[in-house]
Scaffold this motif. Structure first.
Motif, mmCIF file in Angstrom:
data_model
loop_
_atom_site.group_PDB
_atom_site.id
_atom_site.type_symbol
_atom_site.label_atom_id
_atom_site.label_comp_id
_atom_site.label_asym_id
_atom_site.label_seq_id
_atom_site.Cartn_x
_atom_site.Cartn_y
_atom_site.Cartn_z
ATOM 1 N N ILE A 98 0.859 -1.188 0.000
ATOM 2 C CA ILE A 98 0.000 0.000 0.000
ATOM 3 C C ILE A 98 0.892 1.234 0.000
ATOM 4 O O ILE A 98 1.843 1.326 0.776
ATOM 5 C CB ILE A 98 -0.918 0.019 1.238
ATOM 6 C CG1 ILE A 98 -1.864 -1.179 1.211
ATOM 7 C CG2 ILE A 98 -1.716 1.318 1.310
ATOM 8 C CD1 ILE A 98 -2.676 -1.343 2.474
ATOM 9 N N LEU A 99 0.596 2.169 -0.884
ATOM 10 C CA LEU A 99 1.325 3.431 -0.948
ATOM 11 C C LEU A 99 0.519 4.527 -0.265
ATOM 12 O O LEU A 99 -0.680 4.680 -0.532
ATOM 13 C CB LEU A 99 1.588 3.833 -2.400
ATOM 14 C CG LEU A 99 2.541 2.969 -3.214
ATOM 15 C CD1 LEU A 99 2.659 3.533 -4.627
ATOM 16 C CD2 LEU A 99 3.917 2.897 -2.571
ATOM 17 N N MET A 100 1.181 5.267 0.608
ATOM 18 C CA MET A 100 0.570 6.446 1.204
ATOM 19 C C MET A 100 1.047 7.651 0.393
ATOM 20 O O MET A 100 2.217 8.008 0.407
ATOM 21 C CB MET A 100 0.966 6.603 2.678
ATOM 22 C CG MET A 100 0.317 7.790 3.370
ATOM 23 S SD MET A 100 0.698 7.845 5.142
ATOM 24 C CE MET A 100 2.470 8.194 5.091
ATOM 25 N N VAL A 101 0.145 8.255 -0.366
ATOM 26 C CA VAL A 101 0.498 9.343 -1.274
ATOM 27 C C VAL A 101 0.345 10.679 -0.553
ATOM 28 O O VAL A 101 -0.723 10.972 0.000
ATOM 29 C CB VAL A 101 -0.394 9.320 -2.534
ATOM 30 C CG1 VAL A 101 0.063 10.374 -3.516
ATOM 31 C CG2 VAL A 101 -0.368 7.939 -3.179
ATOM 32 N N ALA A 102 1.414 11.447 -0.553
ATOM 33 C CA ALA A 102 1.412 12.712 0.183
ATOM 34 C C ALA A 102 1.849 13.860 -0.710
ATOM 35 O O ALA A 102 2.649 13.689 -1.640
ATOM 36 C CB ALA A 102 2.328 12.614 1.399
ATOM 37 N N GLU A 103 1.298 15.016 -0.443
ATOM 38 C CA GLU A 103 1.720 16.264 -1.080
ATOM 39 C C GLU A 103 2.080 17.252 0.027
ATOM 40 O O GLU A 103 1.241 17.602 0.852
ATOM 41 C CB GLU A 103 0.592 16.825 -1.948
ATOM 42 C CG GLU A 103 0.288 15.981 -3.176
ATOM 43 C CD GLU A 103 -0.822 16.591 -4.015
ATOM 44 O OE1 GLU A 103 -1.353 17.646 -3.594
ATOM 45 O OE2 GLU A 103 -1.162 16.013 -5.062
ATOM 46 N N VAL A 104 3.345 17.677 0.019
ATOM 47 C CA VAL A 104 3.897 18.521 1.082
ATOM 48 C C VAL A 104 3.728 17.773 2.402
ATOM 49 O O VAL A 104 4.330 16.735 2.600
ATOM 50 C CB VAL A 104 3.214 19.910 1.117
ATOM 51 C CG1 VAL A 104 3.987 20.834 2.063
ATOM 52 C CG2 VAL A 104 3.183 20.513 -0.293
ATOM 53 N N ASP A 105 2.874 18.262 3.323
ATOM 54 C CA ASP A 105 2.682 17.600 4.613
ATOM 55 C C ASP A 105 1.329 16.921 4.724
ATOM 56 O O ASP A 105 0.937 16.458 5.800
ATOM 57 C CB ASP A 105 2.826 18.616 5.756
ATOM 58 C CG ASP A 105 4.235 19.172 5.840
ATOM 59 O OD1 ASP A 105 5.169 18.416 5.516
ATOM 60 O OD2 ASP A 105 4.391 20.350 6.216
ATOM 61 N N ASP A 106 0.580 16.879 3.635
ATOM 62 C CA ASP A 106 -0.768 16.316 3.680
ATOM 63 C C ASP A 106 -0.831 14.969 2.973
ATOM 64 O O ASP A 106 -0.280 14.799 1.878
ATOM 65 C CB ASP A 106 -1.772 17.274 3.019
ATOM 66 C CG ASP A 106 -1.919 18.564 3.791
ATOM 67 O OD1 ASP A 106 -1.754 18.524 5.025
ATOM 68 O OD2 ASP A 106 -2.161 19.611 3.158
ATOM 69 N N VAL A 107 -1.518 14.019 3.591
ATOM 70 C CA VAL A 107 -1.779 12.729 2.958
ATOM 71 C C VAL A 107 -3.008 12.892 2.071
ATOM 72 O O VAL A 107 -4.076 13.283 2.531
ATOM 73 C CB VAL A 107 -2.040 11.631 4.017
ATOM 74 C CG1 VAL A 107 -2.418 10.324 3.332
ATOM 75 C CG2 VAL A 107 -0.816 11.438 4.908
ATOM 76 N N VAL A 108 -2.851 12.590 0.783
ATOM 77 C CA VAL A 108 -3.953 12.796 -0.149
ATOM 78 C C VAL A 108 -4.670 11.493 -0.510
ATOM 79 O O VAL A 108 -5.726 11.513 -1.144
ATOM 80 C CB VAL A 108 -3.460 13.469 -1.449
ATOM 81 C CG1 VAL A 108 -2.924 14.849 -1.146
ATOM 82 C CG2 VAL A 108 -2.406 12.606 -2.146
ATOM 83 N N GLY A 109 -4.118 10.359 -0.103
ATOM 84 C CA GLY A 109 -4.789 9.099 -0.389
ATOM 85 C C GLY A 109 -3.861 7.910 -0.244
ATOM 86 O O GLY A 109 -2.669 8.043 0.042
ATOM 87 N N PHE A 110 -4.437 6.726 -0.435
ATOM 88 C CA PHE A 110 -3.701 5.468 -0.338
ATOM 89 C C PHE A 110 -3.972 4.647 -1.596
ATOM 90 O O PHE A 110 -5.111 4.588 -2.077
ATOM 91 C CB PHE A 110 -4.132 4.677 0.900
ATOM 92 C CG PHE A 110 -3.818 5.369 2.194
ATOM 93 C CD1 PHE A 110 -2.658 5.079 2.894
ATOM 94 C CD2 PHE A 110 -4.681 6.328 2.712
ATOM 95 C CE1 PHE A 110 -2.365 5.719 4.086
ATOM 96 C CE2 PHE A 110 -4.400 6.976 3.907
ATOM 97 C CZ PHE A 110 -3.232 6.672 4.595
#
Length: 403
Positions: free
Chosen positions: A318-330
């Protein structure tokens, strides 16, 4: 040591639950065979005057018994006889093989073997081999192939060893065996329907999936109707995941993964996982804080801001996708490919991954087998009655008030 501890005399057989074979009892011939975790041993004494007793010795649970020695199917291997007897196949298969011999004797003519016929031959051979030896070697498969050639000469030119090689690929176990406590692992084709009819229904379903706006109601009905065909392809023919995705595109949707899981286990995929999290999450956190590294989640979850780069070499995860400091999805990854992109939360991603492993009949990876076993048998309570020693111990700790 066991004789002294239990007060036994004479010959005896010691068995242990082998985690590599679904905790089946196997005869112990060497201490090196024992798993590193706490193990349950069973002692069979051949002395009729021996008695029943329970004892604990260096964290091993021992039971002395005067019962008869179990059949070979629950013990370690016996060697196959040098002259292996080919079993009698079904009437249809025997007829095809007889015709093959007759055509070969008359003019050396070879007959083609269909996949269904090969599967029937494999099933019968596997049963005959498994009775004598649940864990045959490659050399023993070669003996079976030679015996097959002697009985049906025309198979020699078609390389009957390739038939037996497919059985080697099965890992030496019976085919058609449920691996994760499925209650509907490999159903028969429904009465009144044929494989050709189901194949036509599958083709129609693929066409419906190509439409811009998908009507899921008929898709749901057709997926239920073709369940047996799909399982035969996945389990018996071991169709690659890429081919399954091309033939069954509807399966790779959230709603159909949930539906397929229910067809296999009669359990609600998300509901069972979320209920388990509600029940055990606080205790998990307490135990994890007290003993860091208890589970292998670090091998299951990866954080990234570039999905394409991180999926390389990733078989399951499972990938935890993040932008800057926010998690945007898995995102759920299988065989380096993102199957479910940008799911809203981690529990949903875990649920979808578990659903895929069940639906595609994929074994748990060695480095994550305890993580998946905990998710399946503790959190989701699917096959929870049979756990490895390590997971059983963890579940007991979860149920205690104190760590």
């Amino acid at each position: 040591m066991l004789k002294n501890k239990l007060g036994l005399e004479g010959d005896m057989v010691v068995q242990f639950q082998d985690p590599e074979f679904d905790n089946e009892l196997c005869n112990l011939s060497s201490m090196s065979e024992l798993p590193k975790d706490k193990v349950t041993l069973k002692v069979y004494s051949k002395n009729p005057e021996s008695y029943h007793t329970d004892s604990t010795l260096h964290s091993a649970s021992l039971t002395a018994s005067s019962e008869d020695i179990p059949s070979p199917t629950t013990s370690h291997p016996c060697q196959l006889p040098q002259a292996f007897n080919i079993p009698t196949f079904s009437f249809d298969v025997e007829l095809k093989l007889k015709r093959g011999n007759e055509a070969f004797l008359k003019g050396g003519t070879l007959l083609d073997i269909s996949k269904d016929t090969i599967s029937d031959i494999l099933d019968k051979l596997a049963e005959a081999v498994y009775v004598r030896n649940p864990y045959p070697t490659f050399e023993e498969y070669d003996l079976v192939a030679q015996a097959l050639n002697i009985s049906y000469e025309w198979l020699d030119a078609q390389n009957s060893r390739s038939i037996c090689a497919r059985q080697v690929h099965q890992g030496g176990k019976k085919p058609k065996r449920d691996r994760k406590s499925e209650v509907n692992f490999l159903p028969d084709i429904p009465e009144g329907k044929t494989r050709q009819f189901l194949e036509e229904e599958r083709t129609g379903m693929v066409n419906k999936m190509k439409k811009r706006k998908i009507d899921w109601q008929p898709i749901q009905e057709m997926m239920t109707s073709t369940f047996s065909l799909r399982r035969k392809e996945i389990v018996e023919e071991e169709t690659p995941v890429a081919d399954i995705k091309a033939r069954w595109p509807a399966l790779f949707s959230e709603r159909q993964i949930e539906a397929e899981f229910a067809r296999l286990t009669s359990v609600d995929l998300r509901g069972s996982l979320f209920a388990g999290l509600d029940k055990y999450l606080l205790r998990f956190l307490e135990i994890y804080k007290a003993r860091s590294g208890l589970v292998e989640l670090s091998n299951l979850l990866k954080a990234t801001d570039a999905e394409e780069d991180m999926t390389k070499g990733m078989a399951v995860g499972i990938l935890m996708v993040a932008e800057v400091d926010d998690v945007v999805g898995f995102s759920v990854v299988l065989e380096e490919e993102i199957i479910f992109p940008c799911l809203s939360d981690f529990p949903t991603a875990v649920a979808m991954l578990m659903g895929l492993l069940f639906a595609l009949n994929i074994n748990y990876l060695r480095g994550l087998k305890y993580t998946f076993e905990v998710i399946q048998k503790v959190l989701m309570d699917v096959g929870g009655g049979q756990c490895s020693a390590l997971v059983h111990g963890l579940r007991n700790r979860l149920l205690r008030k104190n760590i």
